[in-house]
Design a protein around this motif. Structure first.
Motif, mmCIF file in Angstrom:
data_model
loop_
_atom_site.group_PDB
_atom_site.id
_atom_site.type_symbol
_atom_site.label_atom_id
_atom_site.label_comp_id
_atom_site.label_asym_id
_atom_site.label_seq_id
_atom_site.Cartn_x
_atom_site.Cartn_y
_atom_site.Cartn_z
ATOM 1 N N ALA A 1 0.822 -1.211 0.000
ATOM 2 C CA ALA A 1 0.000 0.000 0.000
ATOM 3 C C ALA A 1 0.855 1.260 0.000
ATOM 4 N N ARG A 2 2.060 1.167 0.552
ATOM 5 C CA ARG A 2 2.967 2.319 0.596
ATOM 6 C C ARG A 2 3.769 2.452 -0.703
ATOM 7 N N ARG A 3 3.551 1.531 -1.610
ATOM 8 C CA ARG A 3 4.285 1.524 -2.876
ATOM 9 C C ARG A 3 5.795 1.478 -2.629
ATOM 10 N N HIS A 4 6.133 0.631 -1.651
ATOM 11 C CA HIS A 4 7.514 0.310 -1.333
ATOM 12 C C HIS A 4 8.321 1.471 -0.734
ATOM 13 N N ARG A 5 7.616 2.456 -0.198
ATOM 14 C CA ARG A 5 8.332 3.452 0.622
ATOM 15 C C ARG A 5 8.772 2.754 1.910
ATOM 16 N N PRO A 6 9.973 3.000 2.389
ATOM 17 C CA PRO A 6 10.513 2.223 3.524
ATOM 18 C C PRO A 6 9.728 2.410 4.819
ATOM 19 N N ILE A 7 9.721 1.355 5.609
ATOM 20 C CA ILE A 7 9.169 1.405 6.961
ATOM 21 C C ILE A 7 10.287 1.048 7.939
ATOM 22 N N PHE A 8 10.460 1.882 8.945
ATOM 23 C CA PHE A 8 11.442 1.636 10.005
ATOM 24 C C PHE A 8 10.679 1.092 11.206
ATOM 25 N N MET A 9 11.014 -0.117 11.655
ATOM 26 C CA MET A 9 10.299 -0.775 12.745
ATOM 27 C C MET A 9 11.263 -1.140 13.872
ATOM 28 N N VAL A 10 10.862 -0.849 15.076
ATOM 29 C CA VAL A 10 11.665 -1.173 16.263
ATOM 30 C C VAL A 10 10.819 -2.035 17.195
ATOM 31 N N ASP A 11 11.294 -3.230 17.467
ATOM 32 C CA ASP A 11 10.601 -4.155 18.370
ATOM 33 C C ASP A 11 11.396 -4.268 19.654
ATOM 34 N N LEU A 12 10.918 -3.609 20.703
ATOM 35 C CA LEU A 12 11.617 -3.598 21.987
ATOM 36 C C LEU A 12 11.031 -4.601 22.973
ATOM 37 N N ALA A 13 10.096 -5.400 22.520
ATOM 38 C CA ALA A 13 9.427 -6.341 23.418
ATOM 39 C C ALA A 13 10.146 -7.685 23.464
ATOM 40 N N VAL A 14 10.070 -8.328 24.621
ATOM 41 C CA VAL A 14 10.534 -9.709 24.803
ATOM 42 C C VAL A 14 9.494 -10.403 25.680
ATOM 43 N N PRO A 15 8.722 -11.350 25.107
ATOM 44 C CA PRO A 15 8.745 -11.889 23.744
ATOM 45 C C PRO A 15 8.438 -10.819 22.700
ATOM 46 N N ARG A 16 8.887 -11.058 21.477
ATOM 47 C CA ARG A 16 8.792 -10.044 20.431
ATOM 48 C C ARG A 16 7.353 -9.801 19.975
ATOM 49 N N ASP A 17 7.090 -8.534 19.625
ATOM 50 C CA ASP A 17 5.782 -8.140 19.117
ATOM 51 C C ASP A 17 5.661 -8.338 17.612
ATOM 52 N N ILE A 18 6.790 -8.345 16.911
ATOM 53 C CA ILE A 18 6.797 -8.410 15.448
ATOM 54 C C ILE A 18 7.440 -9.718 15.010
ATOM 55 N N GLU A 19 6.753 -10.440 14.137
ATOM 56 C CA GLU A 19 7.316 -11.704 13.665
ATOM 57 C C GLU A 19 8.681 -11.475 13.026
ATOM 58 N N PRO A 20 9.699 -12.269 13.407
ATOM 59 C CA PRO A 20 11.063 -12.029 12.911
ATOM 60 C C PRO A 20 11.196 -12.123 11.394
ATOM 61 N N GLU A 21 10.292 -12.863 10.725
ATOM 62 C CA GLU A 21 10.354 -12.990 9.262
ATOM 63 C C GLU A 21 10.153 -11.649 8.556
ATOM 64 N N VAL A 22 9.574 -10.679 9.256
ATOM 65 C CA VAL A 22 9.361 -9.349 8.684
ATOM 66 C C VAL A 22 10.683 -8.714 8.259
ATOM 67 N N ALA A 23 11.769 -9.058 8.963
ATOM 68 C CA ALA A 23 13.081 -8.468 8.662
ATOM 69 C C ALA A 23 13.567 -8.822 7.265
ATOM 70 N N LYS A 24 13.030 -9.899 6.675
ATOM 71 C CA LYS A 24 13.480 -10.333 5.354
ATOM 72 C C LYS A 24 12.827 -9.542 4.218
ATOM 73 N N LEU A 25 11.806 -8.759 4.533
ATOM 74 C CA LEU A 25 11.100 -8.002 3.504
ATOM 75 C C LEU A 25 11.936 -6.825 3.015
ATOM 76 N N GLN A 26 11.899 -6.593 1.737
ATOM 77 C CA GLN A 26 12.534 -5.398 1.189
ATOM 78 C C GLN A 26 11.735 -4.180 1.633
ATOM 79 N N ASP A 27 12.428 -3.083 1.814
ATOM 80 C CA ASP A 27 11.824 -1.810 2.210
ATOM 81 C C ASP A 27 11.372 -1.792 3.668
#
Length: 429
Positions: free
Chosen positions: A273-299
């Motif tokens: 939806a963002r047409r590949h404009r970058p998203i900066f995400m910070v997951d400070l939670a333990v256990p994590r809030d964001i699935e680690p596979e998200v890191a493999k996505l471009q942008d």
């Protein structure tokens, strides 16, 4: 009683393992009961004591019991409690007995063992852990004394050294990373998920950059709205996150959820939806809030607490003199605590001596009362009672001297000399 600390932290285990052994706050009290039962079932003669400290960087169990030699049993319990294989966890676990446990507690509370050197948040987290253990009835004389001294040492270190000076917090590190991806944070829309202490700290740092928009999403709407209002932002329901994620350039999340709240599919849709404009995400939670596979996505630029570690460590070298000063303070206080602990070890012996002496006294008083009741001379009764009591009290030491070898006898004479202080009579009149 023996002290022991077992645990894992950011030095010994990655976040992927730490999140699996983390304890949500509501689980700590029942976990403490289960952990204490480990030694009760093992035949512990004294009531064991325990406390659990669980943060994004560490899970540690502090305990005191009459026998803490079963490191493997403790690891087995920790792994089984979280449904893990003990062999997977064991290589990452540290076991710290006695003075090492004391030193570790002092260093943790003082911020010397933190990812952010000198940070103050850990002290509050440790106080919460102690309060929870106390409410669960899991603390006793030994851990109470350990933690009270721990808090005192932390106060001394922070008050007399510059360990925390110019430290780079996780929140500040997140802003630095965002500035590497976006020219100006002021042009970006920022979303904070959660409303706890860490999110509040991050919001403070990002708000200072005057972002284009600041939004807080939290399960408790009232708390989220209150935090957003502080930073001239606004709140949104957490349920709207999947539909609105694409609106935000920067997303910082830190909740107490035991499962991820942002999945790979949701982020993929947001990137499209963002047409590949970058998203900066910070997951400070333990256990994590964001699935680690998200890191493999471009942008998508996803950072966890471990990823931020390299940034916050950049300024550590400049504070080494302060660290050395803090370590000196801690070492002195460790020695002081161990002296107290050694002194406590004789308490059962002294209590037993008092019990035996009192039993002898009661028996002699009872015999004397019988003699008085039958009309015996009071002076003779007192004399007989004093002689009998004296003979019984010195029977043990006399018997030990008579049975001792020559080398043992010399040691006993020296010890008994100190006990009875048989100084030579003075020649002065």
């Amino acid at each position: 009683m023996q002290l022991l600390t077992i645990g894992i932290n950011h030095h010994t285990a990655p976040v992927a393992l730490r999140e699996r052994v983390a304890f949500p706050l509501e689980q700590i009290k029942p976990a403490l009961a289960a952990f204490k039962s480990l030694w009760v079932a093992g035949g512990s003669s004294a009531e064991p004591e325990a406390a659990i400290l669980s943060t994004c960087n560490r899970t540690e169990l502090y305990c005191a019991a009459d026998d803490l030699s079963t490191r493997e049993a403790a690891i087995d319990w920790l792994s089984s409690y979280h449904g893990m294989d003990a062999g997977e966890l064991a290589p990452h676990v540290y076991t710290l007995p006695q003075s090492e446990a004391v030193r570790h507690a002092f260093r943790v509370a003082s911020g010397l063992d933190s990812m952010v050197l000198g940070e103050t948040q850990i002290l509050g987290q440790m106080k919460t852990a102690v309060r929870t253990a106390s409410e669960a009835g899991a603390l006793g004389t030994y851990l109470n004394q350990l933690f009270q001294r721990t808090f005192s040492v932390a106060k001394e270190v922070r008050g007399t050294t510059a360990v925390g000076a110019q430290s780079v917090s996780m929140a500040a590190a997140a802003v630095r990373l965002a500035q590497r991806i976006f020219d100006k944070v002021s042009n970006q829309r920022v979303l904070f998920i959660g409303a706890g202490e860490m999110i509040e700290l991050c919001a403070t740092h990002f708000a200072a950059q005057e972002p284009r928009e600041l939004v807080v999403a939290n399960r408790t709407a009232e708390r989220g709205a209150k935090l957003a209002e502080r930073f001239r932002g606004h709140a949104m329901p957490l349920s709207e996150l999947p539909a609105r994620m694409h609106e935000f350039d920067i997303i910082v999340s830190c909740t107490a959820s035991t499962l991820p709240i942002i999945g790979l599919g949701a982020v993929e849709r947001a990137v499209k939806a963002r047409r590949h404009r970058p998203i900066f995400m910070v997951d400070l939670a333990v256990p994590r809030d964001i699935e680690p596979e998200v890191a493999k996505l471009q942008d998508v630029f996803l950072y966890t607490v471990d990823d931020l570690g390299a940034v916050v460590r950049e300024g550590h070298a400049s504070r080494q003199a302060a660290v050395a000063q803090a370590e000196t303070i801690i070492e002195t206080r460790v020695q002081s605590f161990m002296q107290w602990l050694d002194a406590r070890s004789v308490v059962p012996v002294i209590r037993h001596m008092h019990t035996q002496a009192d039993a002898l006294r009661r028996a002699e008083v009872e015999r004397a009362l019988k003699m008085l009741a039958r009309g015996d001379d009071p002076a003779a009764v007192l004399e007989a009672m004093s002689q009998s009591l004296t003979n019984k009290l010195i029977h043990g030491p006399t018997h030990a001297l008579n049975r001792a070898s020559s080398s043992e006898r010399s040691t006993l004479i020296e010890l008994l000399g100190g006990v009875y202080r048989h100084d030579k009579p003075s020649s002065d009149h």
